[in-house]
Design an enzyme around this catalytic site. Structure first.
Site, PDB file in Angstrom:
ATOM      1  N   PHE A 132       2.161 -12.975  -8.452  1.00  0.00           N
ATOM      2  CA  PHE A 132       1.357 -12.803  -7.245  1.00  0.00           C
ATOM      3  C   PHE A 132       0.268 -11.739  -7.390  1.00  0.00           C
ATOM      4  O   PHE A 132      -0.466 -11.460  -6.435  1.00  0.00           O
ATOM      5  CB  PHE A 132       2.254 -12.478  -6.039  1.00  0.00           C
ATOM      6  N   ARG A 136      10.315   3.467   5.084  1.00  0.00           N
ATOM      7  CA  ARG A 136      10.676   2.122   4.618  1.00  0.00           C
ATOM      8  C   ARG A 136      11.621   1.442   5.612  1.00  0.00           C
ATOM      9  O   ARG A 136      11.524   0.235   5.842  1.00  0.00           O
ATOM     10  CB  ARG A 136      11.264   2.176   3.207  1.00  0.00           C
ATOM     11  N   THR A 139      10.111  -6.383   2.741  1.00  0.00           N
ATOM     12  CA  THR A 139       8.808  -6.891   2.280  1.00  0.00           C
ATOM     13  C   THR A 139       8.459  -8.215   2.946  1.00  0.00           C
ATOM     14  O   THR A 139       7.317  -8.431   3.362  1.00  0.00           O
ATOM     15  CB  THR A 139       8.852  -7.093   0.743  1.00  0.00           C
ATOM     16  N   ARG A 147       6.899  -4.704  10.093  1.00  0.00           N
ATOM     17  CA  ARG A 147       6.625  -6.007   9.471  1.00  0.00           C
ATOM     18  C   ARG A 147       7.163  -7.166  10.317  1.00  0.00           C
ATOM     19  O   ARG A 147       6.539  -8.232  10.389  1.00  0.00           O
ATOM     20  CB  ARG A 147       7.193  -6.039   8.057  1.00  0.00           C
ATOM     21  N   ASN A 153       1.684  -8.579   4.460  1.00  0.00           N
ATOM     22  CA  ASN A 153       2.829  -7.982   5.155  1.00  0.00           C
ATOM     23  C   ASN A 153       2.491  -6.687   5.896  1.00  0.00           C
ATOM     24  O   ASN A 153       3.344  -5.835   6.094  1.00  0.00           O
ATOM     25  CB  ASN A 153       4.011  -7.797   4.184  1.00  0.00           C
ATOM     26  N   GLU A 169       0.583   7.937  -5.293  1.00  0.00           N
ATOM     27  CA  GLU A 169      -0.194   7.148  -4.324  1.00  0.00           C
ATOM     28  C   GLU A 169      -0.975   8.048  -3.365  1.00  0.00           C
ATOM     29  O   GLU A 169      -2.093   7.706  -2.970  1.00  0.00           O
ATOM     30  CB  GLU A 169       0.747   6.206  -3.565  1.00  0.00           C
TER      31      GLU A 169
HETATM   32  P1  CMP Z   1       3.855  -3.595  -0.947  1.00  0.00           P
HETATM   33  O1  CMP Z   1       4.964  -2.859  -0.274  1.00  0.00           O
HETATM   34  O2  CMP Z   1       2.460  -3.095  -0.735  1.00  0.00           O
HETATM   35  O3  CMP Z   1       4.154  -3.654  -2.519  1.00  0.00           O
HETATM   36  C1  CMP Z   1       3.729  -4.701  -3.348  1.00  0.00           C
HETATM   37  C2  CMP Z   1       3.110  -5.826  -2.569  1.00  0.00           C
HETATM   38  O4  CMP Z   1       3.073  -7.060  -3.250  1.00  0.00           O
HETATM   39  C3  CMP Z   1       3.977  -6.127  -1.335  1.00  0.00           C
HETATM   40  O5  CMP Z   1       3.891  -5.103  -0.416  1.00  0.00           O
HETATM   41  C4  CMP Z   1       3.406  -7.473  -0.932  1.00  0.00           C
HETATM   42  O6  CMP Z   1       2.149  -7.363  -0.258  1.00  0.00           O
HETATM   43  C5  CMP Z   1       3.185  -8.117  -2.298  1.00  0.00           C
HETATM   44  N1  CMP Z   1       4.312  -8.953  -2.714  1.00  0.00           N
HETATM   45  C6  CMP Z   1       5.547  -8.545  -3.099  1.00  0.00           C
HETATM   46  N2  CMP Z   1       6.317  -9.598  -3.429  1.00  0.00           N
HETATM   47  C7  CMP Z   1       5.546 -10.692  -3.249  1.00  0.00           C
HETATM   48  C8  CMP Z   1       5.762 -12.086  -3.457  1.00  0.00           C
HETATM   49  N3  CMP Z   1       6.930 -12.551  -3.887  1.00  0.00           N
HETATM   50  N4  CMP Z   1       4.744 -12.920  -3.185  1.00  0.00           N
HETATM   51  C9  CMP Z   1       3.554 -12.447  -2.763  1.00  0.00           C
HETATM   52  N5  CMP Z   1       3.282 -11.140  -2.555  1.00  0.00           N
HETATM   53  C10 CMP Z   1       4.268 -10.281  -2.794  1.00  0.00           C
END
Ligand code: CMP
Length: 138
Positions: A57, A85, A91, A102, A112, A126
């Site tokens: 992704f 978190r 996520t 979320r 998200n 970060e």
């Molecule tokens: P974030 O917490 O910013 O960390 C990594 C990001 O990747 C996550 O939020 C999502 O926006 C994206 N992400 C994580 N897993 C997936 C997935 N399986 N498919 C698409 N996007 C993803």
């Protein structure tokens, strides 16, 4: 007290949810120590998510994160990383607990709504990615 890096992502800023998300975060007990609005370049998004560069992704995530403005913030609270978190939820919004950011505002696993640092080491990296030392005194 410790700090974490939060980002309100382009889906949420585009939907007009940024103010509600900031209010939700403050109501959950976090103090905002720094905040700015920025549209990431492709190079910045690639660098920020470098740990995911091998994931399927990654390209789509970089395209999404450069598609509009983000609002990175430094948040402070006791156990800020874990508590933030908890406040944002899983996520995937379909798996996020009721009342989490979320569950309330995210569209999908990728779109998200918000990001949160996942460890103290990543929070330091970060925070430094988005804010200079003089922007986060206090
Ligand atoms: P974030 O917490 O910013 O960390 C990594 C990001 O990747 C996550 O939020 C999502 O926006 C994206 N992400 C994580 N897993 C997936 C997935 N399986 N498919 C698409 N996007 C993803």
């Amino acid at each position: 007290m410790n700090q974490t890096l939060a980002i309100i992502k382009p889906d949420a800023t585009g939907n007009g949810d940024a103010g509600r998300i900031i209010a939700h975060i403050e109501a959950a007990g976090f103090v905002i120590r720094a905040l700015r609005m920025v549209t990431l370049t492709e190079a910045q998004a690639r660098a920020f998510y470098d740990v995911h560069r091998e994931r399927p992704f990654y390209q789509s995530l970089v395209a999404f994160m450069t598609s509009g403005p983000c609002i990175p913030m430094v948040l402070e609270a006791e156990s800020a990383i874990r508590r933030y978190r908890d406040a944002i939820g899983a996520t995937d919004p379909a798996e996020a607990a009721p009342g989490t950011v979320r569950q309330l505002y995210a569209e999908s696993k990728e779109r998200n709504a918000v990001h949160g640092s996942d460890s103290a080491e990543n929070a330091r990296r970060e925070i430094a990615f988005f804010f200079s030392e003089s922007e986060r005194i206090g």
